[in-house]
Design an enzyme around this catalytic site. Structure first.
Site, PDB file in Angstrom:
ATOM      1  N   SER A  89       1.061  -4.079  -3.550  1.00 27.07           N
ATOM      2  CA  SER A  89       0.305  -4.631  -2.414  1.00 27.07           C
ATOM      3  C   SER A  89       0.498  -6.134  -2.233  1.00 27.07           C
ATOM      4  O   SER A  89       0.220  -6.666  -1.159  1.00 27.07           O
ATOM      5  CB  SER A  89      -1.186  -4.329  -2.574  1.00 27.07           C
ATOM      6  OG  SER A  89      -1.689  -4.845  -3.795  1.00 27.07           O
ATOM      7  N   ASP A 375     -10.466  -9.867  -0.770  1.00 25.00           N
ATOM      8  CA  ASP A 375     -11.350  -8.774  -1.185  1.00 25.00           C
ATOM      9  C   ASP A 375     -11.603  -8.923  -2.682  1.00 25.00           C
ATOM     10  O   ASP A 375     -11.431 -10.016  -3.230  1.00 25.00           O
ATOM     11  CB  ASP A 375     -10.757  -7.404  -0.805  1.00 25.00           C
ATOM     12  CG  ASP A 375      -9.373  -7.169  -1.403  1.00 25.00           C
ATOM     13  OD1 ASP A 375      -9.021  -7.834  -2.400  1.00 25.00           O
ATOM     14  OD2 ASP A 375      -8.634  -6.313  -0.883  1.00 25.00           O
ATOM     15  N   HIS A 378      -7.365  -8.741  -3.942  1.00 25.81           N
ATOM     16  CA  HIS A 378      -6.214  -9.401  -3.316  1.00 25.81           C
ATOM     17  C   HIS A 378      -6.540 -10.825  -2.859  1.00 25.81           C
ATOM     18  O   HIS A 378      -7.668 -11.120  -2.478  1.00 25.81           O
ATOM     19  CB  HIS A 378      -5.735  -8.579  -2.118  1.00 25.81           C
ATOM     20  CG  HIS A 378      -5.371  -7.180  -2.462  1.00 25.81           C
ATOM     21  ND1 HIS A 378      -6.233  -6.114  -2.244  1.00 25.81           N
ATOM     22  CD2 HIS A 378      -4.245  -6.662  -3.016  1.00 25.81           C
ATOM     23  CE1 HIS A 378      -5.640  -4.993  -2.642  1.00 25.81           C
ATOM     24  NE2 HIS A 378      -4.442  -5.301  -3.122  1.00 25.81           N
TER      25      HIS A 378
END
Length: 400
Positions: A89, A375, A378
């Protein structure tokens, strides 16, 4: 660190503007005193000299732009053609969007809030990723698109794409846990990419594009968090030291596969201090970083860096190791030096536990640029910009 865009508007030209022609035009007009300042929006005269680094929009601070300029010069010297990306990610611009059975997605707000038109592309942050900033530094484009983007055009392939998938890792079982794209599958997509490039540019040019591309490999966190600490599967099979060595072996196998497919320039990104994630602090019921986990990341980086160097010697590749651990630790210790005020929770929701689909539709903090995390897992775009600056320096080293 606020990210500022400096727009360049040149008149009196009907020819396509390239970075080199733009720079030559500016110097010529400036030298002859015919350059009108009203034709250009800029902050300082020094930035005029550097703005050829970007075609229409510059996203940098003055210090980082010096590295970007050097990267552009070296990219030209060594015929760097594109950026091709494997990973998780941290570098996934939306390959998970259409996967049917995973919760590991980011194609909804508040992800993408600070992207163009506040459009959630699938990036697990509020704006751009490190690879987007690197592409901008090279002067190719302002973003690296997902290979599986349904709107991807053939011409988008030329200067690079990302095969990365949020939730993936060096251990293919890590990707299987959340039904995302394993590194093995990412390499299958790369093979497909090569075939498409041959059809688009011809076999000889396609080979040259791949051979002269810079490849980026960024993953590892999910292997430890999802596959070792949160689920008992690998922890029942390995001690943490054994699992580290197993992951290094997996990485070695895949890098050798990459080499057999034509990869000649590879930058490998090290582990972050994942014990400092808001999610980990919450699960540990502590406002401090988990130092045991951070030590795992740090020791893994030592193994990873050593293996990357060994592979460079045995395979004849140009490699670089992007050590982000120390940079992130320094920011967490001295956030105000970098313009941050919040280090212990993310900007969205409670900032303590939510990420992926659990973040969908939640509220955001007022000042995004003051937060390190978007978040509970991340980073924000502002943080990724700093990481990209570190990566640019490593790529420069690998090219020289």
């Amino acid at each position: 660190m606020p990210i500022k865009a400096i727009e360049i508007s040149l008149h009196e030209t009907h020819r396509p503007i390239t970075p080199s022609s733009l720079f030559n035009t500016i110097i010529k007009r400036y030298s002859s005193h015919k350059l009108k300042m009203k034709h250009i929006t800029l902050v300082t005269l020094n930035l005029v000299i550097l703005m050829f680094m970007f075609q229409a929009v510059i996203t940098c601070d003055a210090r980082a732009m010096g590295y970007a300029q050097k990267l552009r010069v070296l990219a030209t010297k060594y015929n760097v053609t594109s950026i091709l990306v494997f990973g998780d990610s941290s570098v996934d611009p939306g390959n998970n969007n259409d996967l049917p059975d995973t919760w590991h997605k980011g194609n909804f707000l508040p992800y993408g809030k600070d992207f163009v038109h506040s459009f959630p592309t699938g990036r697990f942050t509020n704006g751009r990723l490190p690879t987007d900033f690197i592409a901008a530094a090279l002067g190719y484009r302002k973003e690296i698109k997902a290979y599986l983007d349904r709107y991807l055009k053939e011409e988008d392939l030329v200067h690079g794409v990302s095969f990365a998938s949020g939730g993936s890792g060096y251990d293919d079982f890590t990707a299987n846990i959340t039904n995302v794209i394993s590194l093995n599958k990412q390499l299958e997509y790369f093979k497909e990419y090569k075939i498409r490039m041959e059809r688009l540019a011809g076999k000889e040019d396609a080979h040259r594009i791949v051979e002269n591309a810079v490849f980026i490999l960024s993953m590892g966190t999910n292997d430890f968090l999802q596959n070792y600490y949160f689920l008992p599967t690998r922890s029942h099979m390995f001690t943490i030291a054994q699992y580290q060595r197993y992951l290094i072996r997996c990485m070695e196998i895949y890098v050798k596969k990459m080499h057999s497919l034509g990869v000649r320039r590879l930058a490998v990104v090290g582990m972050e201090p994942f014990g400092c994630m808001p999610l980990i602090r919450t699960l540990k019921n502590s406002d401090k970083c988990d130092e045991e986990m951070n030590q795992v990341a740090l020791s893994f980086n030592l193994l990873l860096k050593a293996k990357v160097s060994a592979l460079e010697a045995t395979l004849g590749m140009r490699t670089g190791f992007v050590d982000i651990y120390g940079v992130i630790q320094n920011i967490l210790r001295y956030p105000s030096r970098y313009g941050f005020t919040e280090t212990k929770k993310g900007c969205c929701g409670s900032g303590l536990t939510e990420f992926g689909t659990s973040l969908k539709g939640l509220s955001m903090c007022a000042n995004h640029s003051k937060y390190i995390y978007w978040d509970a897992v991340h980073f924000t775009e502002s943080m990724y910009y700093i990481i990209a600056d570190k990566a640019v320096k490593s790529i420069i080293t690998s090219l020289t």
